[in-house]
Write a protein that holds these residues in place. Structure first.
Motif, mmCIF file in Angstrom:
data_model
loop_
_atom_site.group_PDB
_atom_site.id
_atom_site.type_symbol
_atom_site.label_atom_id
_atom_site.label_comp_id
_atom_site.label_asym_id
_atom_site.label_seq_id
_atom_site.Cartn_x
_atom_site.Cartn_y
_atom_site.Cartn_z
ATOM 1 N N GLU A 244 48.942 6.053 68.391
ATOM 2 C CA GLU A 244 49.679 7.172 69.115
ATOM 3 C C GLU A 244 48.818 7.791 70.162
ATOM 4 O O GLU A 244 47.668 8.640 69.673
ATOM 5 N N GLY A 245 48.762 7.113 71.277
ATOM 6 C CA GLY A 245 47.793 7.657 72.391
ATOM 7 C C GLY A 245 46.649 6.885 71.962
ATOM 8 O O GLY A 245 46.396 5.690 71.747
ATOM 9 N N ASP A 246 45.570 7.873 71.941
ATOM 10 C CA ASP A 246 44.008 7.321 71.602
ATOM 11 C C ASP A 246 43.821 7.603 69.976
ATOM 12 O O ASP A 246 42.738 7.175 69.768
ATOM 13 N N ILE A 247 44.816 7.827 69.309
ATOM 14 C CA ILE A 247 44.656 7.620 67.772
ATOM 15 C C ILE A 247 45.142 6.351 67.288
ATOM 16 O O ILE A 247 46.263 5.844 67.743
ATOM 17 N N ILE A 248 44.236 5.511 66.597
ATOM 18 C CA ILE A 248 44.369 4.449 65.993
ATOM 19 C C ILE A 248 44.794 4.304 64.568
ATOM 20 O O ILE A 248 44.140 5.151 63.675
ATOM 21 N N ALA A 249 45.782 3.427 64.303
ATOM 22 C CA ALA A 249 46.234 3.717 62.712
ATOM 23 C C ALA A 249 45.949 2.322 62.251
ATOM 24 O O ALA A 249 46.075 1.195 62.606
ATOM 25 N N TYR A 250 45.517 2.550 60.965
ATOM 26 C CA TYR A 250 45.112 1.391 59.928
ATOM 27 C C TYR A 250 45.769 1.445 58.738
ATOM 28 O O TYR A 250 46.172 2.653 58.264
ATOM 29 N N ARG A 251 46.115 0.347 58.170
ATOM 30 C CA ARG A 251 46.457 0.301 56.862
ATOM 31 C C ARG A 251 45.889 -0.806 55.879
ATOM 32 O O ARG A 251 45.308 -1.555 56.474
ATOM 33 N N PRO A 252 45.682 -0.568 54.742
ATOM 34 C CA PRO A 252 45.238 -1.443 53.860
ATOM 35 C C PRO A 252 45.852 -2.996 53.880
ATOM 36 O O PRO A 252 46.951 -3.155 54.268
ATOM 37 N N ASN A 253 45.173 -3.996 53.716
ATOM 38 C CA ASN A 253 45.796 -5.426 53.798
ATOM 39 C C ASN A 253 46.896 -5.594 52.817
ATOM 40 O O ASN A 253 47.261 -6.733 53.267
ATOM 41 N N THR A 254 47.015 -5.064 51.925
ATOM 42 C CA THR A 254 47.765 -5.223 50.949
ATOM 43 C C THR A 254 49.383 -4.554 51.369
ATOM 44 O O THR A 254 50.381 -4.790 50.803
ATOM 45 N N TYR A 255 49.258 -3.855 52.511
ATOM 46 C CA TYR A 255 50.550 -3.080 53.141
ATOM 47 C C TYR A 255 51.364 -4.492 53.609
ATOM 48 O O TYR A 255 51.000 -5.496 54.082
#
Length: 136
Positions: free
Chosen positions: A41-52
């Motif tokens: 979202e704009g300059d907010i970067i999202a991450y999720r675990p590799n198990t996602y």
């Protein structure tokens, strides 16, 4: 005696900060976090675990923070797999972390990230001003 209450207040603030950092470490360390670019979202970067269960993509960058200040940065390799780059990490503040990456035969790169949210399997980060483009 008048300094005793001030000392108690400082101690409480230090304990609260340590508890927040400990909880953050429990949720953050030891997991491989991959960029969920669909959720940025704009300059907010999202991450999720590799198990996602990610939707299909042509590759995802990511990282892993380990105890002892060890950073493993993952970039997309020429054959679309992940290529690991070594580095280090350290707290600057309770929600800001300095990352230093040293790719083979290259000058070290330094980045500051701010943890905005870490709930379950979603991590949201923001690069602070002046940080280079590590996490995109």
């Amino acid at each position: 005696m008048k300094y005793a209450s001030l000392l108690c207040l400082v101690c409480l603030l230090l304990v609260a900060s340590t508890c927040k950092r400990t909880k953050l470490e429990e949720q953050l360390l030891g997991k491989t976090w991959l960029h969920a670019f669909e959720e940025d979202e704009g300059d907010i970067i999202a991450y999720r675990p590799n198990t996602y269960d990610f939707p299909p993509s042509r590759g995802r960058t990511g990282f892993m923070l380990e105890k002892g200040g060890i950073l493993k940065n993952y970039t997309i390799a020429p054959a679309d797999g992940l290529e690991e780059q070594p580095g280090t990490w350290q707290y600057l503040e309770s929600d800001k972390i300095l990352l230093t990456i040293k790719p083979d035969d290259q000058q070290a790169q330094r980045f500051v990230i701010e943890i905005l949210e870490l709930e379950g399997n979603l991590l949201k980060l923001k690069r602070t001003e002046g940080s280079e483009d590590l996490l995109k």
